[in-house]
Design a protein around this motif. Structure first.
Motif, PDB file in Angstrom:
ATOM      1  N   GLY A   1      -7.107   6.816  -2.505  1.00  0.00           N
ATOM      2  CA  GLY A   1      -6.407   6.488  -1.465  1.00  0.00           C
ATOM      3  C   GLY A   1      -4.950   6.789  -1.843  1.00  0.00           C
ATOM      4  N   GLY A   2      -4.722   6.515  -3.152  1.00  0.00           N
ATOM      5  CA  GLY A   2      -3.237   6.894  -3.645  1.00  0.00           C
ATOM      6  C   GLY A   2      -3.003   8.193  -3.626  1.00  0.00           C
ATOM      7  N   THR A   3      -4.103   8.937  -4.430  1.00  0.00           N
ATOM      8  CA  THR A   3      -3.932  10.475  -4.334  1.00  0.00           C
ATOM      9  C   THR A   3      -3.808  11.026  -3.006  1.00  0.00           C
TER      10      THR A   3
ATOM     11  N   SER B   1      -0.572  -6.626  -5.551  1.00  0.00           N
ATOM     12  CA  SER B   1       0.666  -5.976  -6.210  1.00  0.00           C
ATOM     13  C   SER B   1       1.820  -6.770  -7.107  1.00  0.00           C
ATOM     14  N   ALA B   2       1.724  -8.081  -6.487  1.00  0.00           N
ATOM     15  CA  ALA B   2       2.604  -8.975  -7.230  1.00  0.00           C
ATOM     16  C   ALA B   2       2.010 -10.379  -7.109  1.00  0.00           C
TER      17      ALA B   2
ATOM     18  N   PHE C   1       0.972  -0.988  -0.085  1.00  0.00           N
ATOM     19  CA  PHE C   1      -0.065  -0.086   0.033  1.00  0.00           C
ATOM     20  C   PHE C   1       0.794   1.321  -0.010  1.00  0.00           C
ATOM     21  N   TYR C   2       0.768   2.083  -1.078  1.00  0.00           N
ATOM     22  CA  TYR C   2       1.721   3.348  -1.114  1.00  0.00           C
ATOM     23  C   TYR C   2       3.058   3.159  -0.767  1.00  0.00           C
TER      24      TYR C   2
ATOM     25  N   THR D   1      -5.289 -10.355   7.505  1.00  0.00           N
ATOM     26  CA  THR D   1      -6.449  -9.882   6.896  1.00  0.00           C
ATOM     27  C   THR D   1      -6.095  -9.541   5.403  1.00  0.00           C
ATOM     28  N   THR D   2      -4.853  -8.726   5.157  1.00  0.00           N
ATOM     29  CA  THR D   2      -4.558  -8.443   3.834  1.00  0.00           C
ATOM     30  C   THR D   2      -4.516  -9.995   3.044  1.00  0.00           C
TER      31      THR D   2
END
Lengths: 292, 450
Positions: B217-219, A58-59, A15-16, A45-46
């Motif tokens: 969320g990203g922004t 993401s992968a 996440f980010y 949970t993820t």
């Protein structure tokens, strides 16, 4: 060989820029009851939400019933049940109305099962959800996930709000669900004794990785506590491959090791010149040792 | 199809109150329309002798309209329930969940609009308009209006229960805008465009929610990183932070949008009679109660303060009163300035403007204390008081807006409203003195559903 319900390969999520899960590969087959263990924030949970397709990976990727979970078709969703950590019921409705609404989405809905469970769990279906206690709401959430008899049931800490009696009833129900060997259950819990009682497979999530996975019995055989005794004194360094912790106490020592085998037993005893007694650990001990 | 139908049924009958309201609405629509249809002469349009008195005729003519309003309100569970499900995990795991939820929402709005447009068409049948033309226009206008109405209900329902009630009133006011297109001869194209845009936005919002959430969320994350990461910049006192009254400006300035829209559409309004109500004042009056309605959350939020401070419940009431007045004064101030600006632009008489200002102040005062009365979940008393207050305010706005109303009558009405505000304050103070937080528990996990 049965077709797996869920297959993940090198699954990862960030996440980010912050990784929350990486390199998770697993399969869930019919008959599996998988207990997912891990500390808070480890990524349990993820992992479950990636399995359910709530968020794109993401992968890597995860497939449910042969479809990418993020783009799961409706027919596949009808085979899936989920109980979230916090219920998401509609407060204004009665339990019966909420069940009616959710049931209408599924082509097959087992009214008899829901009615029986509601009676056994002492759940008043005529009561408005707003007036229900946290435990009752959780029971209702579980009923809603079981009603269509899903092939794959995923539960994220389902028993956290339940009293011991309800917890035991819930566990029995889960055993019932998986008893025919055609269904699978994946559930996360902090109550290790429940996982120990229920699961035939264990996934341990640690540091955002699927640190260990496999049959419960294999886990118990793999991670053991060794009691070393050396009448003529222990060597300065106790070099045992995959040692998780070492505690020296004079001429004896206690070592917790991973991936233990009979072959290693004789090899280690000979190399260190010690007598080794192997102690099986409980799941709770294993979990604590892994997170020491 | 089964799920869509079941969802629609739940929207109309999810609670006992809504079931009753829906049933009453249907009875009033069918019964009222039948009476209008089969028992002529209702001679308002015919000029023939009538078997009814004028009052009876008025009541009969109002029955289907009241029925339509009841039917619309009967489905008021639609916004909160559908959005609750759409934003929950159910949208992901239910088979075709998003599509069916969206279909049920559209189906409900379309059903409500169908009933409304049929009733309106029947209502004006004797006026000589072509049936199909009236029906088509009515349906499209209703569909647009009701979509806006339920969106407003959802937005307001997110903050408080009393806000939902006020939302109904505010939404009814928004009907003024599309209704002008009901009249044959006006171009219907703007309504088509508005309706298409509304549903396109809703469809995109529901179906693309996960992707939009990720993008949002990203922004947000990148903006937070770029500008230092702090998310709360309200500042101010702890009391204001706890009550949510630290920053009144979004609401205060947000009012300007509906005021501008209402002024734009009503600028050419010429009352057909000297005693006709003024819709602009009605819109302003409705806006004056919105900020007050927010105080309905005060009792719930006061618990955190009670735990952290040494204040008694009575002292907490004083603090809440001060905090919300501090907030509402800004909102009211902007509203008053806007009214003066609009009044000057429309060249309204000064006497009328002064009276209007007074009514807006009374509206905010009444609704502020009405909100403070809410110290448990919304019951019949609160609902009746809220409805009575809105009716009283709107009736007063009708009298105030009419040029022929004697000043003494207006002063008497204002005095009655002021007395009601004082009574509400007394009642609120008494309730706060024995505030029970078991009855007004904050429940963040289920907020969208209330």
């Amino acid at each position: 060989m049965s077709v797996p319900y869920a297959v993940a390969h090198q699954l990862g999520k960030a996440f980010y820029g912050k990784r929350v899960l990486e390199n998770a590969s697993f399969t869930v087959e019919p008959g599996d009851i998988v207990g997912v263990l891990g500390k808070n924030g480890a990524g349990k949970t993820t992992l479950l939400e990636l399995m359910l397709g709530f968020t794109p990976p993401s992968a890597g990727g995860v497939e449910l019933f042969g479809h990418a979970s993020y783009r799961l078709p409706g027919a596949a969703k009808a085979r899936l049940g989920f109980v979230p950590q916090q219920d998401e019921l509609v407060n204004q409705l009665t339990a019966a109305d909420q069940i009616g609404v959710i049931a209408s989405f599924y082509p097959r809905w087992d009214d008899a099962l829901v009615t029986r469970l509601a009676r056994e769990w002492e759940l008043d279906l005529g009561e408005r959800i707003k007036g229900m206690s946290v435990g009752q709401r959780q029971k209702l959430s579980i009923l809603l996930a079981l009603g269509h008899r899903p092939d794959l049931l995923i539960l994220d800490e389902p028993v956290a709000s339940l009293d011991p009696v309800a917890r035991r009833q819930f566990l029995e129900q889960i055993i019932d669900v998986a008893a025919d060997g055609a269904r699978a259950v994946v559930f996360s819990s902090h109550i290790v004794s429940d996982v120990e009682r229920l699961a035939n497979k264990i996934w341990i999530v640690k540091d955002h990785r699927l640190y260990w996975q496999g049959d419960f019995d294999a886990l118990k055989d793999s991670i053991v506590r060794l009691h070393l005794r050396a009448p003529r004194g222990l060597p300065d360094t106790i070099a045992i491959p995959s040692a998780l912790s070492v505690q020296r106490n004079g001429s004896s020592a206690t070592v917790v090791v991973r991936d233990w085998s009979d072959g290693l037993h004789s090899e280690t005893a000979g190399k260190l010149g010690v007598e080794i007694e192997v102690e099986q650990l409980t799941l709770e001990d294993i979990f604590l040792e892994l997170h020491r | 199809m089964k799920a869509v139908a079941r969802l629609m049924l739940a929207y109309f009958t999810g609670t006992r109150l809504l079931s009753i309201v829906t049933a009453l609405g249907l009875v009033a629509i069918v019964g009222g329309s039948a009476v209008l249809f089969y028992l002529p002469p209702l001679v308002a349009q015919h000029g023939l002798p009538s078997r009814f008195s004028l009052a009876e005729e008025a009541a009969l003519q109002m029955a289907p309209v009241a029925g339509v309003l009841c039917f619309i309100f009967g489905a008021s569970l639609l916004p909160s329930m559908s959005m609750r499900l759409v934003t929950s995990h159910y949208a992901y795991v239910l088979p075709y969940g998003r599509v069916k939820l969206l279909a049920s929402a559209f189906g409900t709005v379309a059903l409500v609009s169908l009933v409304a447009s049929t009733t309106v068409t029947l209502f004006f049948m004797d006026a000589g308009f072509p049936f199909l033309l009236m029906f088509r226009r009515g349906f499209l206008v209703s569909l647009t209006s009701n979509t806006i109405l339920y969106c407003v209900l959802w937005f307001i329902g997110r903050s408080s229960s009393i806000g939902k009630l006020l939302g109904v009133a505010a939404a009814v006011a928004t009907l003024v805008v599309p209704l002008r297109y009901q009249v044959p001869g006006t171009s219907i194209t703007p309504v088509w465009i508005a309706c298409a845009l509304l549903w396109a936005t809703l469809t995109a919002g529901v179906l693309l929610a996960p992707r939009m959430k990720l993008a949002y969320g990203g922004t947000r994350h990148s903006l937070a990183q770029r500008f230092g990461g702090a998310s709360y910049r309200g500042g101010g006192r702890e009391v204001d932070f706890m009550f949510g009254t630290a920053n009144p400006w979004p609401l205060a300035l947000g009012q300007i949008v509906p005021i501008a829209i209402a002024t734009y559409y009503l600028r050419d309004y010429h009352p057909y009679a000297a005693d006709a109500p003024n819709p602009l004042l009605a819109v302003m009056t409705i806006l004056s109660v919105v900020s007050g309605g927010l105080t309905a959350v005060a009792a719930t939020r006061a618990r955190a303060l009670w735990l952290r401070t040494h204040w008694t419940r009575a002292e907490l009431f004083g603090r809440a009163e001060r905090a919300f007045w501090g907030h509402n004064c800004f909102v009211l101030g902007v509203l008053l300035v806007a009214l003066v600006a609009v009044g000057s632009w429309l060249e309204l008489p000064t006497r009328m403007l002064v009276l209007w200002l007074g009514l807006l102040m009374l509206g905010t005062t009444l609704s502020t204390y009405l909100g403070l009365i809410v110290t448990a979940s919304l019951g019949w008393t609160e609902c009746v008081l809220a409805a009575a207050t809105m009716v009283a305010l709107l009736m007063t706005s009708i009298y105030t807006g009419a040029a022929t109303t004697p000043p003494a009558t207006i002063v008497a009405l204002y005095a009655a409203l002021a007395v009601a505000a004082l009574a509400f304050r007394q009642l609120a103070a008494r309730r706060w003195a024995r505030l029970d937080w078991m009855l007004c528990r904050a429940d963040s996990t289920v907020r969208p559903a209330t």
